[in-house]
Design an enzyme around this catalytic site. Structure first.
Site, mmCIF file in Angstrom:
data_model
loop_
_atom_site.group_PDB
_atom_site.id
_atom_site.type_symbol
_atom_site.label_atom_id
_atom_site.label_comp_id
_atom_site.label_asym_id
_atom_site.label_seq_id
_atom_site.Cartn_x
_atom_site.Cartn_y
_atom_site.Cartn_z
ATOM 1 N N THR A 25 -9.024 30.272 30.163
ATOM 2 C CA THR A 25 -7.823 29.449 30.008
ATOM 3 C C THR A 25 -8.257 28.000 29.826
ATOM 4 O O THR A 25 -9.310 27.600 30.318
ATOM 5 C CB THR A 25 -6.908 29.561 31.246
ATOM 6 O OG1 THR A 25 -6.262 30.833 31.264
ATOM 7 C CG2 THR A 25 -5.819 28.517 31.249
ATOM 8 N N ASP A 77 -3.200 26.513 26.528
ATOM 9 C CA ASP A 77 -3.360 27.441 25.415
ATOM 10 C C ASP A 77 -2.519 28.682 25.690
ATOM 11 O O ASP A 77 -1.822 28.753 26.705
ATOM 12 C CB ASP A 77 -4.837 27.802 25.232
ATOM 13 C CG ASP A 77 -5.337 28.716 26.334
ATOM 14 O OD1 ASP A 77 -5.306 28.282 27.511
ATOM 15 O OD2 ASP A 77 -5.742 29.846 26.047
ATOM 16 N N ARG A 85 -3.788 32.168 25.136
ATOM 17 C CA ARG A 85 -4.563 33.418 25.084
ATOM 18 C C ARG A 85 -4.724 33.997 26.482
ATOM 19 O O ARG A 85 -5.145 33.295 27.411
ATOM 20 C CB ARG A 85 -5.937 33.171 24.467
ATOM 21 C CG ARG A 85 -6.858 34.384 24.525
ATOM 22 C CD ARG A 85 -8.176 34.133 23.847
ATOM 23 N NE ARG A 85 -8.018 34.055 22.397
ATOM 24 C CZ ARG A 85 -9.023 33.859 21.552
ATOM 25 N NH1 ARG A 85 -10.255 33.704 22.008
ATOM 26 N NH2 ARG A 85 -8.794 33.806 20.251
ATOM 27 N N LYS A 97 1.775 29.885 29.722
ATOM 28 C CA LYS A 97 1.035 29.463 30.903
ATOM 29 C C LYS A 97 1.636 28.227 31.565
ATOM 30 O O LYS A 97 1.085 27.718 32.537
ATOM 31 C CB LYS A 97 -0.427 29.188 30.542
ATOM 32 C CG LYS A 97 -1.149 30.404 29.975
ATOM 33 C CD LYS A 97 -2.588 30.105 29.656
ATOM 34 C CE LYS A 97 -3.264 31.323 29.039
ATOM 35 N NZ LYS A 97 -4.687 31.071 28.714
ATOM 36 N N GLY A 112 -6.244 31.434 35.796
ATOM 37 C CA GLY A 112 -6.699 32.464 36.734
ATOM 38 C C GLY A 112 -6.084 33.797 36.362
ATOM 39 O O GLY A 112 -5.949 34.144 35.196
ATOM 40 N N SER A 172 -11.519 27.739 32.136
ATOM 41 C CA SER A 172 -12.864 27.898 31.586
ATOM 42 C C SER A 172 -13.150 26.916 30.459
ATOM 43 O O SER A 172 -14.307 26.626 30.172
ATOM 44 C CB SER A 172 -13.051 29.338 31.086
ATOM 45 O OG SER A 172 -12.047 29.665 30.149
ATOM 46 N N ASP A 228 -14.383 27.523 23.819
ATOM 47 C CA ASP A 228 -14.349 28.530 24.883
ATOM 48 C C ASP A 228 -13.730 29.795 24.324
ATOM 49 O O ASP A 228 -12.621 29.767 23.779
ATOM 50 C CB ASP A 228 -13.534 28.012 26.080
ATOM 51 C CG ASP A 228 -13.347 29.076 27.137
ATOM 52 O OD1 ASP A 228 -14.343 29.739 27.487
ATOM 53 O OD2 ASP A 228 -12.212 29.256 27.605
ATOM 54 N N SER A 253 -10.173 30.974 25.593
ATOM 55 C CA SER A 253 -8.978 30.206 25.234
ATOM 56 C C SER A 253 -8.733 30.340 23.739
ATOM 57 O O SER A 253 -9.685 30.448 22.963
ATOM 58 C CB SER A 253 -9.149 28.725 25.595
ATOM 59 O OG SER A 253 -9.524 28.582 26.943
#
Length: 269
Positions: A32, A48, A50, A64, A78, A160, A197, A200
């Site tokens: 995330t 984001d 995903r 999110k 998380g 992340s 990342d 994400s």
């Protein structure tokens, strides 16, 4: 009598277990990128979209940014189930507090409820949150960690992809930014997390909170635009070798007979 200082008894226990062949549990990486900043007139939150299951993209358009109150929103990183249920429970408590007192909820109260709830479970609830809102004392931005600790900063990132997003903030943030400038900075920070990342991806969602209104922009920008398929997946007959061929001839049942076997016992059902 309890001794003061650190205790390393568990370290010795873990070393002994490893010597006996027990493998330590593997760390779990969540994917995330969430971020937020304080600008001239309020708060801008970004995330984001995903959602991943290990190495599989489970949802390309996951929300999110969670609602807590009309003037308070929260980004979650998380475990998706943990972030959604924690924010739903805290949102209900904030609404009950508003109905009992007749006052608009303060951001500090939401932060206190979140940190006390998470601390009770000692980090076993995987919910890392970026909390933002505007109340009668002004705009406030908090980062809430799964163990219950909190930070108050002018700009925060979590997840992340937080390192890439923080690099964008540290390079371009300045106090008293205008709204459009702040929105583009958060967009660029989330996009940096998306492109650096693997956990994400897809779109960028924003939530702009001021003293007068709240704008939930979903999606604000599509970072990963899906391109047109370039290859052709139609192959000519005979490209793949035939290893076995079964020929089934259709048939029709014209007669059926049931014959009783002499001396057979009946079956109990």
């Amino acid at each position: 009598m309890m001794q003061r200082g650190f205790s390393f008894d568990l370290c010795g226990r873990n070393a002994l277990l490893e010597e006996k062949g027990m493998k330590p549990p593997k760390t779990v990486k969540t994917g995330t990128t969430i971020a937020g900043l304080v600008y001239k007139d309020g708060i801008v939150l970004g995330a984001d979209t995903r959602a991943t299951e290990d190495t599989i993209v489970a949802d390309k358009n996951c929300s999110k940014i969670h609602y807590l109150a009309p003037n308070i929103y929260c980004c979650g990183a998380g475990t998706a189930a943990d972030t959604e249920n924690v924010t739903m429970m805290i949102s209900s408590q904030i609404e009950l507090h508003r109905l009992n007192t007749g006052r608009k909820a303060r951001v500090g109260m939401a932060c206190r409820l979140l940190k006390q709830f998470l601390f009770r479970y000692q980090g076993y609830i995987s919910a890392a949150l970026v909390l933002g809102g505007v109340d009668i004392t002004g705009p406030h931005l908090y980062s809430v960690y799964p163990h219950g600790s909190t930070d108050t900063l002018p700009y925060v990132t979590m997840g992340s992809g937080s390192l890439a997003a923080m690099a964008v903030f540290e390079s371009n943030y300045r106090p008293d930014m205008e709204e459009e400038e702040a929105k583009m900075l958060v967009r660029n920070a989330i996009a940096a997390g998306i492109f650096n990342d693997l956990g994400s991806g897809t779109n960028v969602d924003l939530c702009v909170i001021t003293a007068d209104k709240t704008d939930y922009l979903r999606p604000f920008d599509e970072a990963n635009v899906k391109g047109e398929r370039q290859g052709d997946y139609k192959y000519r007959r005979g490209t793949t070798a035939v290893l076995r061929e079964d020929v089934r001839i259709p048939y029709e049942v014209t007669e059926e007979r049931v014959r009783e076997v002499a001396g057979a016992e009946s079956m109990e059902t």
